[in-house]
Write an enzyme that holds these catalytic residues in place. Structure first.
Site, PDB file in Angstrom:
ATOM      1  N   ASN A  10       0.881  -1.162   0.000  1.00 43.00           N
ATOM      2  CA  ASN A  10       0.000   0.000   0.000  1.00 43.00           C
ATOM      3  C   ASN A  10       0.922   1.215   0.000  1.00 43.00           C
ATOM      4  O   ASN A  10       1.457   1.591   1.034  1.00 43.00           O
ATOM      5  CB  ASN A  10      -0.903  -0.022   1.238  1.00 43.00           C
ATOM      6  CG  ASN A  10      -1.728   1.243   1.368  1.00 43.00           C
ATOM      7  OD1 ASN A  10      -1.781   2.059   0.442  1.00 43.00           O
ATOM      8  ND2 ASN A  10      -2.380   1.398   2.519  1.00 43.00           N
ATOM      9  N   LYS A  12       0.254   4.231  -0.404  1.00 45.02           N
ATOM     10  CA  LYS A  12      -0.357   5.454   0.162  1.00 45.02           C
ATOM     11  C   LYS A  12      -0.063   6.658  -0.748  1.00 45.02           C
ATOM     12  O   LYS A  12       0.005   6.498  -1.963  1.00 45.02           O
ATOM     13  CB  LYS A  12       0.123   5.664   1.596  1.00 45.02           C
ATOM     14  CG  LYS A  12      -0.103   4.405   2.449  1.00 45.02           C
ATOM     15  CD  LYS A  12      -0.020   4.621   3.924  1.00 45.02           C
ATOM     16  CE  LYS A  12      -0.293   3.308   4.653  1.00 45.02           C
ATOM     17  NZ  LYS A  12      -0.344   3.452   6.107  1.00 45.02           N
ATOM     18  N   HIS A  95      -9.742   1.420   4.180  1.00 43.22           N
ATOM     19  CA  HIS A  95      -8.531   1.608   4.973  1.00 43.22           C
ATOM     20  C   HIS A  95      -8.822   2.596   6.101  1.00 43.22           C
ATOM     21  O   HIS A  95      -9.599   3.539   5.918  1.00 43.22           O
ATOM     22  CB  HIS A  95      -7.397   2.119   4.085  1.00 43.22           C
ATOM     23  CG  HIS A  95      -6.065   2.095   4.767  1.00 43.22           C
ATOM     24  ND1 HIS A  95      -5.683   3.066   5.661  1.00 43.22           N
ATOM     25  CD2 HIS A  95      -5.050   1.200   4.725  1.00 43.22           C
ATOM     26  CE1 HIS A  95      -4.476   2.772   6.123  1.00 43.22           C
ATOM     27  NE2 HIS A  95      -4.072   1.637   5.575  1.00 43.22           N
ATOM     28  N   GLU A  97      -7.243   5.003   7.180  1.00 42.84           N
ATOM     29  CA  GLU A  97      -6.986   6.407   6.811  1.00 42.84           C
ATOM     30  C   GLU A  97      -8.157   6.985   6.016  1.00 42.84           C
ATOM     31  O   GLU A  97      -8.494   8.160   6.166  1.00 42.84           O
ATOM     32  CB  GLU A  97      -5.649   6.500   6.044  1.00 42.84           C
ATOM     33  CG  GLU A  97      -4.469   6.296   6.987  1.00 42.84           C
ATOM     34  CD  GLU A  97      -3.225   5.687   6.349  1.00 42.84           C
ATOM     35  OE1 GLU A  97      -3.093   5.707   5.119  1.00 42.84           O
ATOM     36  OE2 GLU A  97      -2.382   5.174   7.122  1.00 42.84           O
ATOM     37  N   GLU A 167      -5.988  -4.704  10.161  1.00 41.48           N
ATOM     38  CA  GLU A 167      -4.970  -3.686  10.431  1.00 41.48           C
ATOM     39  C   GLU A 167      -5.297  -2.933  11.712  1.00 41.48           C
ATOM     40  O   GLU A 167      -6.098  -1.982  11.690  1.00 41.48           O
ATOM     41  CB  GLU A 167      -4.904  -2.687   9.267  1.00 41.48           C
ATOM     42  CG  GLU A 167      -4.509  -3.319   7.954  1.00 41.48           C
ATOM     43  CD  GLU A 167      -3.828  -2.316   7.032  1.00 41.48           C
ATOM     44  OE1 GLU A 167      -2.745  -2.636   6.528  1.00 41.48           O
ATOM     45  OE2 GLU A 167      -4.362  -1.216   6.838  1.00 41.48           O
ATOM     46  N   GLY A 173       2.028   2.333  10.708  1.00 37.15           N
ATOM     47  CA  GLY A 173       3.005   3.411  10.584  1.00 37.15           C
ATOM     48  C   GLY A 173       3.670   3.809  11.888  1.00 37.15           C
ATOM     49  O   GLY A 173       4.390   4.802  11.959  1.00 37.15           O
ATOM     50  N   SER A 213       2.891  -2.122  10.289  1.00 35.98           N
ATOM     51  CA  SER A 213       4.321  -2.222  10.563  1.00 35.98           C
ATOM     52  C   SER A 213       4.895  -3.611  10.282  1.00 35.98           C
ATOM     53  O   SER A 213       5.830  -4.055  10.951  1.00 35.98           O
ATOM     54  CB  SER A 213       4.638  -1.785  11.998  1.00 35.98           C
ATOM     55  OG  SER A 213       4.244  -0.438  12.209  1.00 35.98           O
TER      56      SER A 213
HETATM   57  P1  PGA Z   1       2.462   0.267   7.623  1.00 37.23           P
HETATM   58  O1  PGA Z   1       1.024   0.528   6.907  1.00 37.23           O
HETATM   59  O2  PGA Z   1       2.993  -1.016   7.082  1.00 37.23           O
HETATM   60  O3  PGA Z   1       3.285   1.472   7.229  1.00 37.23           O
HETATM   61  O4  PGA Z   1       2.197   0.206   9.089  1.00 37.23           O
HETATM   62  C1  PGA Z   1       0.147  -0.527   6.664  1.00 37.23           C
HETATM   63  C2  PGA Z   1      -1.132   0.004   6.046  1.00 37.23           C
HETATM   64  O5  PGA Z   1      -1.604   1.075   6.478  1.00 37.23           O
HETATM   65  O6  PGA Z   1      -1.699  -0.620   5.120  1.00 37.23           O
END
Ligand code: PGA
Length: 248
Positions: A10, A12, A95, A97, A167, A173, A213
């Site tokens: 992803n 982003k 997601h 976000e 998630e 993140g 992460s």
């Molecule tokens: P990350 O993000 O691996 O940077 O924690 C995962 C995601 O939001 O899909």
């Protein structure tokens, strides 16, 4: 267990079109693995150049978002037919976000899941709890409700091809990964929820990823768990580390 592993990046809101093409070139030889579905979910403007860059490789292209109408007065949005024509096969839906920053609710997310299936796109449906819900101990009820809402009126045959990404928001993140046992506990609960909503065969077929992460150091332990069929990877998908996760 016949489920095929799926490792999705992803990206982003990262990588300009030229940077995206350069990243594809950097990762090309690192992500070769015929036993795994490898997907790059990329910003809308990178879809066309990335689809071109990965032609002839084992990498599939995904989108990070779309809207439920085919065309019309929806300024700033992108439709399923647009994604399809550009070579997109997967789309991330729900997601955290999108839910938290852009106010997407489960009614819209459910509509997106149905529209994706109707359009021949495979949803990567995200779910997961906040730190507050984790601490309150009510996270499993919360995630179960997300799954029930988001899959309203979705058929068993569709769910058999669905990808669900668990998630935990507190692990995205932050560098703080759920332990393999914590991730397995929820992924198992999600599979049981699918069994309750549909049947055992559907639950056995649906693929469930962990995300939050995940990196080259912790991927193997997470992916070894019975109900974890892959990963949705943010930060580490932008680095050569992604190849190590694909081959973990
Ligand atoms: P990350 O993000 O691996 O940077 O924690 C995962 C995601 O939001 O899909």
């Amino acid at each position: 267990m016949a489920r095929r592993r799926i490792i999705a990046g992803n990206w982003k809101m990262n990588k300009t079109p030229s940077e995206a093409v350069a990243l594809c070139a950097e990762l090309k030889d690192l992500v070769v693995n015929d036993a795994v579905d490898v997907v790059y979910c990329v910003p809308a403007i990178d879809i066309v150049p990335v689809a071109e860059a990965v032609k002839g490789t084992n990498v599939h292209v995904g989108a990070e978002n779309f809207y439920i109408e085919d065309k019309g007065a929806f300024t700033g949005e992108i439709s399923a037919p647009m994604l399809k024509e550009a070579g997109v096969e997967y789309v991330i839906i729900g997601h955290s976000e999108r839910r938290d920053i852009f106010g997407e609710n489960d009614i819209l997310i459910n509509a997106k899941v149905k529209k994706a299936f109707a359009s021949g796109l495979t949803p990567i449906l995200c779910c997961g709890e906040s730190l507050a819900l984790r601490k309150a101990g009510t996270y499993k009820e919360w995630i179960k409700r997300q799954i029930e809402w988001d899959l309203t009126d979705v058929t068993a045959d569709q769910v058999k091809t669905l990808v669900i990404a668990y998630e935990p928001i507190w692990a995205i993140g932050t560098g703080e990964t759920a332990t393999a046992d914590q991730a397995q506990e929820v992924c198992k609960m999600i599979r049981e929820t699918i069994a309750e909503m549909y049947d055992a065969a559907t639950a056995e077929a649906v693929r469930i990823q962990y995300g939050g992460s995940m990196n080259a150091g912790n991927a193997a332990e997470l992916l070894a768990k019975e109900d974890i069929d892959g990963g949705l990877i943010g930060g580490a998908s932008l680095k050569p580390d992604f190849g190590k996760i694909v081959n973990a």
